[in-house]
Design an enzyme around this catalytic site. Structure first.
Site: not given
Length: 144
Positions: A47-51
């Site tokens: 969680q917290g990754c754009v990709s």
């Protein structure tokens, strides 16, 4: 992939331009072993990754367990960042993982200055997840 973080430091020092370093990071990601399809699920997604980024761990039992990681991303550059994170953390004992100065590593590589804010946040999310797991594993490990 069996490249060490020290080898990555050496290779970065050899590459003068950031364009070359980005290509190198992408090559690192391309060298990752195939990620298991069954681990491409919500439980393994960072969680917290754009990709999209997935991390899977294998924990060897013991007083100070060794944790081995595998990872993947749907973005070439982020997959390379996953490779750097794995070189830094995978195959280490939980106590070693918790002792690593990730901010210092990012500064030494120059990643703190050359990544977009979204990629930097994603990288920090990967590191945070690994550190949280290492803390949980260390806490649950039997005393030696």
């Amino acid at each position: 992939m069996s490249i060490s973080i020290d080898q990555i430091y050496d290779d970065f020092a050899f590459l003068d331009e950031w364009e070359e370093r980005y290509r190198y990071i992408i090559d690192l990601g391309a060298g990752l072993p195939a990620y298991p399809e069954e681990a491409r699920d919500a439980a393994h997604k960072v969680q917290g990754c754009v990709s999209q980024v997935w991390l899977n761990s294998t924990i060897r039992e013991g007083a100070d367990p060794t944790i081995t990681y595998e990872g993947d991303s749907d973005s070439h550059i982020v997959k390379g960042l996953v490779a750097i994170v794995l070189a830094l953390y995978s195959g280490r004992r939980a106590s070693e993982i918790l002792a690593i100065d990730a901010d210092g590593v990012l500064k030494r590589l120059g990643l703190d200055e050359h990544l977009t804010p979204q990629r930097a946040n994603g990288l920090r999310s990967m590191i945070k997840r690994i550190r949280m797991e290492a803390a949980t594993v260390a806490e649950a490990a039997p005393a030696s």
